[in-house]
Design a protein around this motif. Structure first.
Motif, PDB file in Angstrom:
ATOM      1  N   LYS A   1       0.846  -1.192   0.000  1.00 30.63           N
ATOM      2  CA  LYS A   1       0.000   0.000   0.000  1.00 30.63           C
ATOM      3  C   LYS A   1       0.878   1.237   0.000  1.00 30.63           C
ATOM      4  O   LYS A   1       1.839   1.327   0.763  1.00 30.63           O
ATOM      5  N   LYS A   2       0.562   2.174  -0.882  1.00 30.70           N
ATOM      6  CA  LYS A   2       1.362   3.394  -0.971  1.00 30.70           C
ATOM      7  C   LYS A   2       1.285   4.165   0.339  1.00 30.70           C
ATOM      8  O   LYS A   2       0.221   4.348   0.913  1.00 30.70           O
ATOM      9  N   ARG A   3       2.438   4.608   0.814  1.00 29.92           N
ATOM     10  CA  ARG A   3       2.472   5.402   2.037  1.00 29.92           C
ATOM     11  C   ARG A   3       1.853   6.772   1.773  1.00 29.92           C
ATOM     12  O   ARG A   3       2.057   7.354   0.713  1.00 29.92           O
ATOM     13  N   PRO A   4       1.123   7.296   2.732  1.00 31.34           N
ATOM     14  CA  PRO A   4       0.603   8.660   2.547  1.00 31.34           C
ATOM     15  C   PRO A   4       1.745   9.647   2.522  1.00 31.34           C
ATOM     16  O   PRO A   4       2.758   9.449   3.196  1.00 31.34           O
ATOM     17  N   PRO A   5       1.642  10.700   1.737  1.00 29.61           N
ATOM     18  CA  PRO A   5       2.708  11.698   1.692  1.00 29.61           C
ATOM     19  C   PRO A   5       2.864  12.373   3.039  1.00 29.61           C
ATOM     20  O   PRO A   5       1.927  12.465   3.822  1.00 29.61           O
ATOM     21  N   SER A   6       4.083  12.837   3.305  1.00 30.87           N
ATOM     22  CA  SER A   6       4.318  13.516   4.576  1.00 30.87           C
ATOM     23  C   SER A   6       3.470  14.776   4.629  1.00 30.87           C
ATOM     24  O   SER A   6       3.272  15.462   3.628  1.00 30.87           O
ATOM     25  N   GLU A   7       2.961  15.075   5.815  1.00 24.05           N
ATOM     26  CA  GLU A   7       2.062  16.206   5.967  1.00 24.05           C
ATOM     27  C   GLU A   7       2.808  17.531   5.850  1.00 24.05           C
ATOM     28  O   GLU A   7       3.894  17.692   6.382  1.00 24.05           O
ATOM     29  N   SER A   8       2.214  18.463   5.152  1.00 21.94           N
ATOM     30  CA  SER A   8       2.728  19.820   5.166  1.00 21.94           C
ATOM     31  C   SER A   8       2.322  20.458   6.487  1.00 21.94           C
ATOM     32  O   SER A   8       1.419  19.970   7.160  1.00 21.94           O
ATOM     33  N   PRO A   9       2.988  21.547   6.889  1.00 20.46           N
ATOM     34  CA  PRO A   9       2.561  22.224   8.115  1.00 20.46           C
ATOM     35  C   PRO A   9       1.072  22.545   8.044  1.00 20.46           C
ATOM     36  O   PRO A   9       0.608  23.219   7.130  1.00 20.46           O
ATOM     37  N   SER A  10       0.291  22.027   8.977  1.00 16.93           N
ATOM     38  CA  SER A  10      -1.159  22.181   8.928  1.00 16.93           C
ATOM     39  C   SER A  10      -1.596  23.372   9.765  1.00 16.93           C
ATOM     40  O   SER A  10      -0.933  23.763  10.719  1.00 16.93           O
ATOM     41  N   LEU A  11      -2.741  23.934   9.405  1.00 14.25           N
ATOM     42  CA  LEU A  11      -3.221  25.165  10.021  1.00 14.25           C
ATOM     43  C   LEU A  11      -4.697  25.054  10.342  1.00 14.25           C
ATOM     44  O   LEU A  11      -5.479  24.504   9.571  1.00 14.25           O
ATOM     45  N   VAL A  12      -5.079  25.581  11.500  1.00 13.16           N
ATOM     46  CA  VAL A  12      -6.478  25.785  11.846  1.00 13.16           C
ATOM     47  C   VAL A  12      -6.615  27.249  12.253  1.00 13.16           C
ATOM     48  O   VAL A  12      -5.736  27.814  12.904  1.00 13.16           O
ATOM     49  N   VAL A  13      -7.710  27.874  11.839  1.00 16.06           N
ATOM     50  CA  VAL A  13      -7.898  29.305  12.069  1.00 16.06           C
ATOM     51  C   VAL A  13      -9.155  29.552  12.891  1.00 16.06           C
ATOM     52  O   VAL A  13     -10.216  28.988  12.612  1.00 16.06           O
ATOM     53  N   GLY A  14      -9.022  30.388  13.903  1.00 16.19           N
ATOM     54  CA  GLY A  14     -10.164  30.871  14.667  1.00 16.19           C
ATOM     55  C   GLY A  14     -10.288  32.371  14.467  1.00 16.19           C
ATOM     56  O   GLY A  14      -9.297  33.096  14.532  1.00 16.19           O
ATOM     57  N   LEU A  15     -11.497  32.830  14.192  1.00 15.29           N
ATOM     58  CA  LEU A  15     -11.738  34.256  13.973  1.00 15.29           C
ATOM     59  C   LEU A  15     -12.803  34.716  14.962  1.00 15.29           C
ATOM     60  O   LEU A  15     -13.948  34.267  14.913  1.00 15.29           O
ATOM     61  N   ARG A  16     -12.407  35.588  15.880  1.00 16.49           N
ATOM     62  CA  ARG A  16     -13.321  36.112  16.892  1.00 16.49           C
ATOM     63  C   ARG A  16     -13.743  37.519  16.497  1.00 16.49           C
ATOM     64  O   ARG A  16     -12.910  38.367  16.176  1.00 16.49           O
ATOM     65  N   VAL A  17     -15.049  37.777  16.514  1.00 16.31           N
ATOM     66  CA  VAL A  17     -15.574  39.087  16.141  1.00 16.31           C
ATOM     67  C   VAL A  17     -16.241  39.729  17.351  1.00 16.31           C
ATOM     68  O   VAL A  17     -17.189  39.178  17.919  1.00 16.31           O
ATOM     69  N   ASP A  18     -15.734  40.876  17.744  1.00 15.47           N
ATOM     70  CA  ASP A  18     -16.322  41.680  18.810  1.00 15.47           C
ATOM     71  C   ASP A  18     -17.651  42.249  18.308  1.00 15.47           C
ATOM     72  O   ASP A  18     -17.685  42.979  17.328  1.00 15.47           O
ATOM     73  N   GLU A  19     -18.754  41.899  18.972  1.00 16.33           N
ATOM     74  CA  GLU A  19     -20.065  42.395  18.559  1.00 16.33           C
ATOM     75  C   GLU A  19     -20.616  43.408  19.566  1.00 16.33           C
ATOM     76  O   GLU A  19     -21.811  43.447  19.850  1.00 16.33           O
ATOM     77  N   SER A  20     -19.725  44.236  20.096  1.00 13.76           N
ATOM     78  CA  SER A  20     -20.169  45.305  20.987  1.00 13.76           C
ATOM     79  C   SER A  20     -20.913  46.361  20.176  1.00 13.76           C
ATOM     80  O   SER A  20     -20.786  46.442  18.952  1.00 13.76           O
ATOM     81  N   ALA A  21     -21.694  47.181  20.870  1.00 14.97           N
ATOM     82  CA  ALA A  21     -22.548  48.163  20.196  1.00 14.97           C
ATOM     83  C   ALA A  21     -21.750  49.146  19.350  1.00 14.97           C
ATOM     84  O   ALA A  21     -22.210  49.589  18.290  1.00 14.97           O
ATOM     85  N   SER A  22     -20.535  49.469  19.787  1.00 17.06           N
ATOM     86  CA  SER A  22     -19.731  50.458  19.067  1.00 17.06           C
ATOM     87  C   SER A  22     -19.286  49.983  17.693  1.00 17.06           C
ATOM     88  O   SER A  22     -18.871  50.784  16.852  1.00 17.06           O
ATOM     89  N   MET A  23     -19.389  48.679  17.429  1.00 12.70           N
ATOM     90  CA  MET A  23     -19.014  48.163  16.110  1.00 12.70           C
ATOM     91  C   MET A  23     -19.960  48.650  15.018  1.00 12.70           C
ATOM     92  O   MET A  23     -19.645  48.566  13.829  1.00 12.70           O
ATOM     93  N   SER A  24     -21.112  49.168  15.413  1.00 12.37           N
ATOM     94  CA  SER A  24     -22.083  49.654  14.425  1.00 12.37           C
ATOM     95  C   SER A  24     -21.687  50.998  13.828  1.00 12.37           C
ATOM     96  O   SER A  24     -22.286  51.442  12.843  1.00 12.37           O
ATOM     97  N   ALA A  25     -20.688  51.655  14.409  1.00 20.78           N
ATOM     98  CA  ALA A  25     -20.320  53.007  13.983  1.00 20.78           C
ATOM     99  C   ALA A  25     -19.214  53.005  12.930  1.00 20.78           C
ATOM    100  O   ALA A  25     -18.403  52.082  12.856  1.00 20.78           O
TER     101      ALA A  25
END
Length: 347
Positions: free
Chosen positions: A153-177
């Motif tokens: 069975k062919k070996r899986p290729p070596s993994e490239s540097p993997s990334l996970v991203v978290g994006l936090r958005v401040d939803e305070s009232a002042s963001m409306s301005a």
């Protein structure tokens, strides 16, 4: 350094000629039709109504998110804060808004992704694991052993540097301005679509505080890598300017989600326009100390933090996060492309 034209949200000459296409998921609401300028034409999506089974799965997932979030803060200063994690819905209006905002963003997102994807390609492996019960290559010399391990069975290729991203958005009232809310939505759309094209797990949460005495902290789970949904892009349009902000609690909840991910590189970006402020007395030095302690704790767990400041408290945000983690977003029009390019550097 890339020139200003590369940063501006305009379609580059290269993208005019590009035949690059995103994943099937990211192109559900786009046809291959193009206008006179070559810009993709967007058409209204009409997803089917959610089945009862799907609704139950959503309720179960929301319950799971609430339990996990409460457990995360159970041994912190936020232990007694009444918390609710919401899973926002979407409607025709949200779809229409998404199409309008994403139309000019997609060409630049696709162009950045087109240049990024070759970096993620794995080299084809020529190595095979021998003596397997099954596989793609038959080993005639294995028959002599009569143990039925006649395949390789062919070996899986070596993994490239993997990334996970978290994006936090401040939803305070002042963001409306001052156009901050639309700038945040545009940036979130760009990051979401880029991550989908590049197959990067993405977590997008918004948060606010003190909407009521029974809901002192509100988390809005717009997109979650544990339950990806093509319609999450429409949920993003539910981002609003609401009430106060309890930043340390939001960072802790998202940091914990990223910390348990098997991905090698874990990036958490906070989009905010001001310093922390919530009832009772979550403000000033007390709130800042909580944020800094949370950042230090989760950096030890492998999380990289970035703060994108889009409001008047840029100096305060820089002091809280540290200069090395601070992004000064002066031009809100350039914000989406700038954020996507920063994420691409972590690949």
């Amino acid at each position: 350094m890339e020139d200003e034209k590369a940063v501006a949200l305009k379609k580059s000459a290269d993208s005019e000629k590009s035949s690059f296409r995103g994943s099937d998921e990211s192109t559900d609401m786009r046809s291959t039709d193009t206008g006179e300028t070559g810009t993709p034409q967007y058409h209204q999506a009409n997803p089917k109504p959610m089945s009862e089974n799907a609704k139950q799965k959503e309720r179960d997932f929301r319950k799971k998110l609430n339990q996990a979030a409460r457990k995360t803060v159970s041994d912190s200063i936020h232990e007694k804060v009444k918390l609710i994690v919401h899973r926002p819905d979407y409607d025709q209006e949200a779809q229409t808004e998404y199409v309008a905002l994403s139309k000019e963003l997609m060409p630049i997102v696709q162009e950045i992704a087109r240049k990024t994807l070759p970096l993620l390609e794995h080299e084809t492996s020529s190595d095979f694991e021998r003596n397997r019960y099954y596989g793609s290559k038959f080993q005639a010399d294995g028959i002599a052993y009569r143990d039925f391990r006649y395949f390789a069975k062919k070996r899986p290729p070596s993994e490239s540097p993997s990334l996970v991203v978290g994006l936090r958005v401040d939803e305070s009232a002042s963001m409306s301005a001052f156009g901050r809310l639309e700038a945040a939505k545009r940036a979130v759309i760009a990051v979401y679509e880029f991550c989908k094209i590049c197959n990067i797990p993405i977590l997008i949460y918004g948060d606010t505080a003190d909407v009521s005495k029974m809901e002192q902290m509100s988390i809005f789970a717009y997109a979650d890598f544990d339950k990806p949904d093509a319609n999450d892009r429409f949920r993003l349009m539910r981002i609003r300017g609401r009430s106060n902000n309890r930043d340390g609690m939001a960072l802790r909840i998202m940091g914990e989600r990223l910390a348990v991910s098997p991905r090698q590189t874990k990036l958490l970006i906070s989009i905010s326009d001001g310093q922390p402020k919530a009832m009772d007395d979550y403000t000033g030095d007390y709130a800042i100390a909580d944020m800094q302690q949370t950042i230090e704790e989760y950096e030890r767990k492998g999380i990289a933090f970035l703060a994108a400041a889009i409001g008047q408290d840029k100096e305060v945000i820089s002091d809280i996060y540290g200069h090395e983690r601070f992004l000064d977003i002066t031009n809100l029009r350039e914000f989406p492309a700038k954020l996507v390019r920063i994420i691409a550097r972590y690949l």
